[in-house]
Design a protein around this motif. Structure first.
Motif, short mmCIF file in Angstrom:
data_model
loop_
_atom_site.label_atom_id
_atom_site.label_comp_id
_atom_site.label_asym_id
_atom_site.label_seq_id
_atom_site.Cartn_x
_atom_site.Cartn_y
_atom_site.Cartn_z
N MET A 161 0.87 -1.20 0.00
CA MET A 161 0.00 0.00 0.00
C MET A 161 0.90 1.24 0.00
O MET A 161 1.85 1.33 0.77
CB MET A 161 -0.89 0.00 1.23
N SER A 162 0.53 2.20 -0.83
CA SER A 162 1.38 3.39 -0.96
C SER A 162 1.20 4.29 0.26
O SER A 162 0.21 4.22 0.98
CB SER A 162 1.03 4.16 -2.23
N SER A 163 2.21 5.15 0.45
CA SER A 163 2.15 6.10 1.57
C SER A 163 0.98 7.05 1.42
O SER A 163 0.36 7.46 2.40
CB SER A 163 3.47 6.87 1.66
N LEU A 164 0.64 7.40 0.15
CA LEU A 164 -0.49 8.31 -0.07
C LEU A 164 -1.79 7.67 0.40
O LEU A 164 -2.64 8.33 1.04
CB LEU A 164 -0.56 8.67 -1.55
N ALA A 165 -1.92 6.37 0.15
CA ALA A 165 -3.14 5.69 0.58
C ALA A 165 -3.25 5.65 2.09
O ALA A 165 -4.32 5.82 2.67
CB ALA A 165 -3.16 4.27 -0.01
N ILE A 166 -2.09 5.38 2.74
CA ILE A 166 -2.09 5.34 4.21
C ILE A 166 -2.51 6.70 4.78
O ILE A 166 -3.32 6.79 5.71
CB ILE A 166 -0.71 4.93 4.71
N ILE A 167 -1.92 7.74 4.20
CA ILE A 167 -2.25 9.10 4.68
C ILE A 167 -3.73 9.38 4.49
O ILE A 167 -4.41 9.96 5.36
CB ILE A 167 -1.39 10.14 3.95
N THR A 168 -4.27 8.94 3.34
CA THR A 168 -5.70 9.17 3.05
C THR A 168 -6.57 8.45 4.07
O THR A 168 -7.56 9.00 4.58
CB THR A 168 -6.03 8.70 1.64
N ILE A 169 -6.20 7.18 4.39
CA ILE A 169 -6.99 6.41 5.36
C ILE A 169 -6.96 7.07 6.74
O ILE A 169 -7.99 7.23 7.42
CB ILE A 169 -6.46 4.97 5.43
N ALA A 205 -6.32 10.22 7.47
CA ALA A 205 -7.06 11.48 7.44
C ALA A 205 -8.56 11.21 7.52
O ALA A 205 -9.31 11.93 8.20
CB ALA A 205 -6.71 12.26 6.18
N SER A 206 -9.02 10.16 6.81
CA SER A 206 -10.45 9.84 6.84
C SER A 206 -10.90 9.44 8.23
O SER A 206 -11.97 9.84 8.71
CB SER A 206 -10.74 8.71 5.84
N VAL A 207 -10.05 8.61 8.89
CA VAL A 207 -10.38 8.19 10.26
C VAL A 207 -10.46 9.40 11.19
O VAL A 207 -11.40 9.54 11.99
CB VAL A 207 -9.36 7.17 10.77
N LEU A 208 -9.45 10.27 11.10
CA LEU A 208 -9.44 11.45 11.97
C LEU A 208 -10.65 12.34 11.71
O LEU A 208 -11.26 12.88 12.64
CB LEU A 208 -8.14 12.24 11.76
N LEU A 209 -11.00 12.49 10.41
CA LEU A 209 -12.17 13.30 10.07
C LEU A 209 -13.43 12.68 10.65
O LEU A 209 -14.29 13.38 11.21
CB LEU A 209 -12.28 13.43 8.55
N GLY A 210 -13.53 11.34 10.54
CA GLY A 210 -14.70 10.67 11.09
C GLY A 210 -14.81 10.84 12.59
O GLY A 210 -15.90 11.08 13.14
N VAL A 211 -13.66 10.68 13.27
CA VAL A 211 -13.66 10.87 14.72
C VAL A 211 -14.08 12.29 15.08
O VAL A 211 -14.86 12.53 16.02
CB VAL A 211 -12.27 10.54 15.29
N GLY A 212 -13.55 13.27 14.32
CA GLY A 212 -13.90 14.66 14.60
C GLY A 212 -15.38 14.92 14.41
O GLY A 212 -16.03 15.58 15.23
#
Length: 805
Positions: A1-9, A11-18
């Motif tokens: 898995m690319s680093s960009l995908a990890i960052i996207t995941i 960020a999505s988790v953090l956004l969801g938590v927020g």
């Protein structure tokens, strides 16, 4: 898995938590608002009922209580009654009974005793005080007295609650508590009892009449005086013969407050006979509320009392009596104590005596008697009054003032006053002034000025004339300048003359003059005297200079010597290393070295630190306290173990400045409490303490000595830890530690603007111990409610402690 995908995941988790957190917050807030609106609607149902309760007569209250008792929504009714308790000031009997009958009083008493959170206990205490039912008194008293287990803020709120309870049934419980109260609590209970008025008279009279030396009996006498209990007169009169000094003192004050003339005989009897000076002073103060020849006669005899306070209170009492006491106050103008003379003069001024004297002078009546009285005012040091008379529009008044000053004023005051009228427009006044100045003798300051500097009107002009005289160095000028140095009343003029004459003297004469001028009372002159040694060979100048200096002289003088030492440091160092480290010159070297900034300075200090003179070792430790950059570690460690307490105290400050925390940890176990206190204060003033030093402060907070615990408590506050005032700690002792250890401007700025809540609160709590205005601002306007509450409570505690003193 690319680093960009990890960052996207991620960020999505953090956004969801927020988003989830926001939704939870919105939901929770909405729920709380719903509950609040629902309770408000339910409360509205019962407001009319509670208003009816307030209007009912006692006989009609029973059916209403039964109606209330059948209601199902007890929570809403409780909230309405709480509103009534917080909003009322007259404590109606219906409110006391409703709370008791419905069980609400027991509920809050139980909460005060058992709630785990201090905020709940504080709320319960506050509400019990507003309800005002005497049933709450035992629980509130138990809270106040729990100095080892209860939060200080809760105890203070409980005290305020006791003060609000006006229920007559509370009196017996409060009196019983006064009998067993600790010394810190007795004055607070006395203040609370005084609020109950005549209800306290009988039980307190009974208490005062009891034999023994119970310390609270004195407060019983105090309360009886505050409430004006005339029926307590026999007990208070007997109190003047009580074996307890405090009982006699407070009984005297109480009798004065009663104003009952039957008190005159016992007060007069004990004024001169009581063995305790402070009791005699209180009796004298009480007599000021009466008048009559016998009172004045005894107060006049009080003016001869050996105790200063008795004489002062006698003067104040005579002033309070008024015009009939003018004669004794005039006698007090000749008291041996200058403060009493000044106080008597101020009292006579308030009685209008100077105005009467001015009128008599202008009319030409009774002039010998007037001049004698004016001379007494001048002799008492009433400089402001005499200045006003010298500026009076009437020439005859000014001339009389000049004569009175010549006759009675001390020489320094006379010179200062007469200088203002030397050029008076009235020829008679000028003649009287010149005659008075000449009468001071050939060696006086003004006589010299009249002879040598006749045209100079004030000190500034004389300084300018002296500066010009320095340009004409002849024998006559030198003689004139030497007269000014020895006689002029102005330090500025004497200093200018020293600077001007320096170039006209040989080295030996300069040394002799410098030695003499270093004894001058003026700091300005002594600093100028040091300048006489400048420009001379160091080996010639330093020995006599050090012998002429005083070790306790002002730092400005020592700093002037340090400037000479820096300019010729090798010679100064050579002298310092050759002198005996145990003698008085070694002490002066250490004092001067504190202000010397030279890279070779540290090599002089270890030998002085090992001096056989404790004063020298203390001076070196003080130097290192202020100049940690030149500390010698080994020598400092030896000073922390010095056998002399004063040396170890200074060494504690030096260790803190140098960051020698292990040394301070060892000093925390010092056998002398003063050293342990100094160690705590030194750490309190340090910029930032490491964990080990904070642990040392916490250890000192459990010290057996009050002064040490107070310093450690303040140290933790100044380090940003907002600890509450420990149970049993004297707020006055803590306030003294704040004054010693804190830089108040910095502390005030921290309390106002620090971003951290703990640092802001800790600084405000420290200022509250002093009753500082910034603490009051914080208590009113800080954005954090808990900070406002804690600082407000600390301010009230500090004010109460001051009242108790």
């Amino acid at each position: 898995m690319s680093s960009l995908a990890i960052i996207t995941i991620v960020a999505s988790v953090l956004l969801g938590v927020g988003v989830l957190a926001v939704l939870v917050w919105v939901g929770h807030t909405s729920y709380l608002n719903f509950i609040e609106r629902r309770l408000a609607r339910r409360k509205g149902i019962y407001r009319e009922l509670v208003a009816e309760l307030a209007a009912r007569e006692h006989a009609l209250l029973e059916p209403e209580l039964h109606r209330v008792a059948t209601l199902l929504d007890f929570e809403a009714l409780e909230a309405v009654l709480e509103e009534q308790a917080r909003g009322t000031t007259d404590r109606p009997s219906w409110l006391l009974e409703v709370y008791d009958r419905l069980g609400l009083l027991d509920k809050y008493i139980d909460r005060l005793r058992t709630a785990r959170r201090w905020r709940e206990r504080a709320f319960a205490a506050e509400l019990l005080g507003r309800v005002g039912n005497a049933k709450a008194v035992p629980a509130l008293l138990a809270t106040v007295q729990a100095t080892r287990t209860e939060d200080g803020d809760v105890r203070e709120i409980a005290l305020r609650a006791l003060a609000r309870i006006a229920d007559p049934r509370a009196v017996d419980e409060l009196v019983a508590s006064l009998r067993t109260a600790d010394p810190w609590l007795a004055p607070r209970l006395a203040d609370i009892l005084a609020r109950h008025g005549v209800l306290v008279v009988d039980p307190l009279v009974t208490f005062l009449n009891e034999p023994g030396r119970h310390p609270a009996r004195a407060w019983a006498a105090n309360v009886l005086g505050e409430v004006g209990a005339t029926q307590a007169f026999p007990a208070l009169a007997r109190g003047l013969a009580d074996p307890d000094d405090e009982v006699r003192a407070k009984s005297a004050t109480a009798l004065g407050r009663l104003g009952d003339r039957r008190a005159l005989a016992p007060l007069l009897e004990h004024l001169l006979a009581d063995p305790a000076p402070f009791v005699r002073a209180r009796i004298a103060g009480a007599l000021g509320r009466f008048d009559g020849p016998e009172v004045i006669d005894h107060l006049v005899r009080g003016l001869g009392d050996p105790a200063w306070w008795v004489r002062m209170r006698s003067v104040e009492a005579l002033e309070q009596i008024g015009a009939r006491a003018e004669g004794p106050l005039l006698s007090a103008l000749e008291d041996a104590d200058p403060e009493i003379r000044i106080r008597a003069a101020a009292g006579l001024e308030r009685l209008g005596v100077p105005d009467v004297l001015v009128t008599l002078i202008e009319r030409g009546d009774r002039l010998p008697e007037v001049m004698e009285t004016l001379a007494k005012f001048a002799g008492a040091g009433a400089g402001e009054l005499m200045s006003e008379l010298l500026a009076h529009p009437s020439g005859s008044v000014r001339a009389a003032a000049v004569a009175a000053i010549r006759r009675g004023a001390p020489p320094d005051l006379a010179m200062r006053l007469l200088a203002t009228v030397r050029d008076d427009p009235d020829a008679a006044v000028r003649a009287a002034t010149l005659e008075a100045l000449g009468a001071e003798g050939a060696g006086s300051a003004e006589a010299s000025l009249v002879a040598g500097l006749r045209g100079a009107r004030d000190s500034g002009e004389r300084v300018r004339v002296i500066t010009g005289l320095g340009e004409f160095p002849d024998e006559h000028t030198r003689g004139t300048l030497m007269q000014i140095i020895h006689a002029d009343p102005s330090p500025e003029v004497r200093s200018a003359a020293l600077a001007a004459v320096r170039g006209m003297l040989e080295a030996e004469d300069r040394i002799d003059l410098g030695r003499s001028a270093l004894d001058d009372p003026s700091l300005l002159v002594r600093r100028a005297a040091v300048g006489l040694f400048a420009g001379m060979a160091p080996e010639r100048a330093f020995p006599p200079l050090l012998r002429a200096l005083r070790a306790d002289d002002d730092p400005a003088v020592l700093a002037s010597v340090a400037e000479l030492a820096e300019a010729a440091f090798p010679a100064f160092a050579d002298l310092a290393l050759r002198i005996s480290p145990d003698g008085p010159e070694a002490l002066l070297v250490a004092q001067v070295a504190r202000y010397v900034h030279h890279p070779d300075l540290p090599r002089l200090l270890p030998a002085l630190a090992r001096s056989g003179s404790a004063e020298v070792r203390e001076a070196v430790a003080a130097l290192w306290r202020h100049r940690p950059g030149v500390v010698d570690g080994r020598a400092l460690e030896e000073l922390t173990l010095d056998p002399v307490v004063a040396v170890r105290r200074e060494a504690a400050g030096a260790a803190a400045g140098a960051g020698a925390w292990p040394l301070l940890a060892r000093m925390a176990e010092d056998p002398d409490a003063e050293v342990r206190r100094e160690a705590a204060l030194a750490m309190a003033g340090a910029p930032r303490l490491p964990g080990a030093a904070l642990a040392t402060l916490a250890h000192l907070a459990d010290d057996q000595e009050m002064a040490v615990r107070a310093a450690a408590y303040v140290g933790r506050l100044l380090q940003g830890t907002p600890v509450p005032l420990p149970p049993g700690l004297d707020p006055a002792a803590a306030a003294g530690a704040v004054r010693t250890a804190a830089e108040l401007p910095v502390l005030r700025e921290t309390a106002r603007t620090a971003a951290g809540e703990d640092r802001r609160l800790a600084a405000a709590l420290a200022l509250a111990l002093l009753g500082d205005d910034v603490a009051r601002d914080v208590a009113r306007s800080d954005p954090i409610p808990s900070i406002r509450h804690r600082v407000s409570g600390a301010l009230e505690l500090s004010a109460s402690a001051q009242e108790g003193e």
